[in-house]
Design a protein around this motif. Sequence first.
Motif, PDB file in Angstrom:
ATOM      1  N   ALA A 151      19.341   4.909  -3.302  1.00  0.00           N
ATOM      2  CA  ALA A 151      18.190   4.718  -4.183  1.00  0.00           C
ATOM      3  C   ALA A 151      17.810   6.097  -4.725  1.00  0.00           C
ATOM      4  N   HIS A 152      16.699   6.187  -5.471  1.00  0.00           N
ATOM      5  CA  HIS A 152      16.323   7.512  -5.991  1.00  0.00           C
ATOM      6  C   HIS A 152      14.822   7.724  -6.021  1.00  0.00           C
ATOM      7  N   LEU A 153      14.432   8.981  -5.840  1.00  0.00           N
ATOM      8  CA  LEU A 153      13.037   9.398  -5.753  1.00  0.00           C
ATOM      9  C   LEU A 153      12.396   9.625  -7.113  1.00  0.00           C
ATOM     10  N   ASP A 154      13.194   9.943  -8.114  1.00  0.00           N
ATOM     11  CA  ASP A 154      12.650  10.353  -9.411  1.00  0.00           C
ATOM     12  C   ASP A 154      12.438   9.169 -10.342  1.00  0.00           C
ATOM     13  N   THR A 155      11.657   9.411 -11.401  1.00  0.00           N
ATOM     14  CA  THR A 155      11.449   8.422 -12.462  1.00  0.00           C
ATOM     15  C   THR A 155      11.668   9.096 -13.810  1.00  0.00           C
ATOM     16  N   VAL A 156      11.619   8.307 -14.882  1.00  0.00           N
ATOM     17  CA  VAL A 156      11.759   8.872 -16.230  1.00  0.00           C
ATOM     18  C   VAL A 156      10.422   9.402 -16.756  1.00  0.00           C
TER      19      VAL A 156
ATOM     20  N   VAL B 105       9.913  19.109 -10.295  1.00  0.00           N
ATOM     21  CA  VAL B 105      10.520  19.433  -8.999  1.00  0.00           C
ATOM     22  C   VAL B 105       9.506  19.288  -7.870  1.00  0.00           C
ATOM     23  N   ALA B 106       8.302  19.801  -8.076  1.00  0.00           N
ATOM     24  CA  ALA B 106       7.273  19.698  -7.035  1.00  0.00           C
ATOM     25  C   ALA B 106       6.902  18.241  -6.779  1.00  0.00           C
ATOM     26  N   GLY B 107       6.864  17.423  -7.839  1.00  0.00           N
ATOM     27  CA  GLY B 107       6.520  16.014  -7.689  1.00  0.00           C
ATOM     28  C   GLY B 107       7.573  15.235  -6.928  1.00  0.00           C
ATOM     29  N   VAL B 108       8.837  15.501  -7.199  1.00  0.00           N
ATOM     30  CA  VAL B 108       9.919  14.834  -6.469  1.00  0.00           C
ATOM     31  C   VAL B 108       9.842  15.193  -4.990  1.00  0.00           C
ATOM     32  N   ARG B 109       9.567  16.462  -4.712  1.00  0.00           N
ATOM     33  CA  ARG B 109       9.447  16.873  -3.311  1.00  0.00           C
ATOM     34  C   ARG B 109       8.217  16.255  -2.653  1.00  0.00           C
ATOM     35  N   ALA B 110       7.148  16.053  -3.431  1.00  0.00           N
ATOM     36  CA  ALA B 110       5.957  15.416  -2.874  1.00  0.00           C
ATOM     37  C   ALA B 110       6.246  13.971  -2.469  1.00  0.00           C
ATOM     38  N   VAL B 111       7.029  13.253  -3.278  1.00  0.00           N
ATOM     39  CA  VAL B 111       7.424  11.895  -2.911  1.00  0.00           C
ATOM     40  C   VAL B 111       8.331  11.928  -1.686  1.00  0.00           C
TER      41      VAL B 111
ATOM     42  N   SER C 184       0.823  -1.207   0.000  1.00  0.00           N
ATOM     43  CA  SER C 184       0.000   0.000   0.000  1.00  0.00           C
ATOM     44  C   SER C 184       0.858   1.258   0.000  1.00  0.00           C
ATOM     45  N   MET C 185       1.929   1.239   0.762  1.00  0.00           N
ATOM     46  CA  MET C 185       2.873   2.356   0.808  1.00  0.00           C
ATOM     47  C   MET C 185       3.468   2.612  -0.576  1.00  0.00           C
ATOM     48  N   LEU C 186       3.922   1.562  -1.237  1.00  0.00           N
ATOM     49  CA  LEU C 186       4.517   1.700  -2.561  1.00  0.00           C
ATOM     50  C   LEU C 186       3.493   2.223  -3.567  1.00  0.00           C
ATOM     51  N   GLU C 187       2.262   1.756  -3.474  1.00  0.00           N
ATOM     52  CA  GLU C 187       1.218   2.224  -4.387  1.00  0.00           C
ATOM     53  C   GLU C 187       1.035   3.739  -4.268  1.00  0.00           C
ATOM     54  N   ARG C 188       1.032   4.265  -3.047  1.00  0.00           N
ATOM     55  CA  ARG C 188       0.889   5.720  -2.851  1.00  0.00           C
ATOM     56  C   ARG C 188       2.051   6.463  -3.485  1.00  0.00           C
ATOM     57  N   TRP C 189       3.250   5.940  -3.338  1.00  0.00           N
ATOM     58  CA  TRP C 189       4.412   6.596  -3.930  1.00  0.00           C
ATOM     59  C   TRP C 189       4.345   6.595  -5.455  1.00  0.00           C
ATOM     60  N   VAL C 190       3.959   5.458  -6.023  1.00  0.00           N
ATOM     61  CA  VAL C 190       3.906   5.329  -7.478  1.00  0.00           C
ATOM     62  C   VAL C 190       2.858   6.277  -8.066  1.00  0.00           C
ATOM     63  N   ASP C 191       1.738   6.444  -7.383  1.00  0.00           N
ATOM     64  CA  ASP C 191       0.658   7.295  -7.887  1.00  0.00           C
ATOM     65  C   ASP C 191       1.001   8.784  -7.838  1.00  0.00           C
ATOM     66  N   GLN C 192       2.068   9.150  -7.136  1.00  0.00           N
ATOM     67  CA  GLN C 192       2.537  10.533  -7.132  1.00  0.00           C
ATOM     68  C   GLN C 192       3.645  10.676  -8.177  1.00  0.00           C
ATOM     69  N   ASN C 193       3.373  11.416  -9.239  1.00  0.00           N
ATOM     70  CA  ASN C 193       4.379  11.604 -10.284  1.00  0.00           C
ATOM     71  C   ASN C 193       5.631  12.263  -9.721  1.00  0.00           C
TER      72      ASN C 193
END
Length: 454
Positions: A122-127, A70-76, A55-64
């Motif tokens: 590890a890293h917060l961002d995606t492609v 920049v705002a999305g990375v900070r949101a994660v 469930s935790m991972l799902e919340r992270w994935v759903d946040q771009n």
Amino acid sequence: MTRERGLATRLLMLRRFSTAFAALCLSATPAQAALTRAEQAMVRTIDAEQARTTSMLERWVDQNSGTMNVAGVRAVRDLVDPEFKVLGFTTEWIDMKAAGRAGHLVARHNGSKASKRLLLIAHLDTVFEPDSPFQRWERQGDMARGPGGGDDKGGIAVIVAALRAMKAAGTLDRANITVFLTGDEEDSGNPITIARRDLIAEGKKADAALDFEDLAQDDGQNGPVDLGSIARRSAGSWTVKVTGRSAHSSGIGNPGVGYGAIYELARILDTFRRELPDDKLTYNVGLIGGGQSADLDEGRIRLQATGKTNIVAATAVARGDLRAISQEQIERTRAKMRAIVAQSLPGAKAEISFDEDGYPPMPPTAGNRALLGRLNAVNRDMGLAEMTELDPAKRGAGDISFVAADVDGLVGLGPGSVGSHTPNEAVNVPSIFKQAKRAAILMSRLAAEPRSGR
């Protein structure tokens, strides 16, 4: 077979075998007498928290969190940060505005001063940027599609699950652990000296570095086979620029005209192809153009060229990458490339430059191999197969390479996944828990060892 069909085929294979494979791992693990009581407790905690972790991972994935969002990375970051604080970590956000990126999240746990210091990466961002149609978690049996589910939010989920298990078993208390989550692994900030300055500094303090990107796997007869990864190649770019004598095409090849810029560039690139081959070395041409004019844009990812068929080309440009297993191989190959470029055809002149903002290599070392040996001891005690070494040519560059010169390391402690960097990216959910068990036991054993005087 197309890339899309190949990914679909592997996804189907993973679905077919993941349930039986996971059941085998989960049933074998707790019963292993070789595991200590604390280690058995960690296994039980990870199993008990599977729903929480997913469930935790799902919340992270759903946040771009595309690198440039920049705002999305900070949101994660805001979603991940409390997971470390509740375990007794202190957290720090390192702003990377100076490098044109969001920043890095660093979480630190201070245990016994005598214990080894572990650096988890590890890293917060995606492609996948906000304009990508691929934005949401979608569970399909044991597989879950979603941007960053494997690369690398799934890796962060493994870290959190492992640390929670260590906390529950009491092995986190004495552990010295720094978790470094970059916000720009997929497209590093510029200059790289600023973007990776703080990660390099942490590497100089550490006794072991563990990288939580995707688990390396091969297709085996009975399903995916886990591999150990102790090396990564570099990633750097080069640019060749050529000038020639512009003239009427009827004079091509004549002493006063020469062969022009495009023929010269073709000679250079074909000579690269024939004369540069070396073990673990690759050199790709990713962008090329020429004519009466050939102009690269500021980002050097677009090129505009003009010309006519009856004019000898006055200019030509090519850009590509170079991936090597050691700094020595990089320097040796660059010297060969410079020599090839210098042998210009009549009437043309060429020059080559190398970008200095790439990723360094992580060569295989005795220390890295010893860490894989420690992980294989965990595998044996868990009743899992030992992991043979992955060919580093099958893996891209990564952040652990920036600390490889200072500390022994392992790569691929994240979950198994397929389709990385494509809309088919999917994480094997049961592998998250298997990897968390491996990591928790390995980190607990390393943390129980005294420092060697570093």
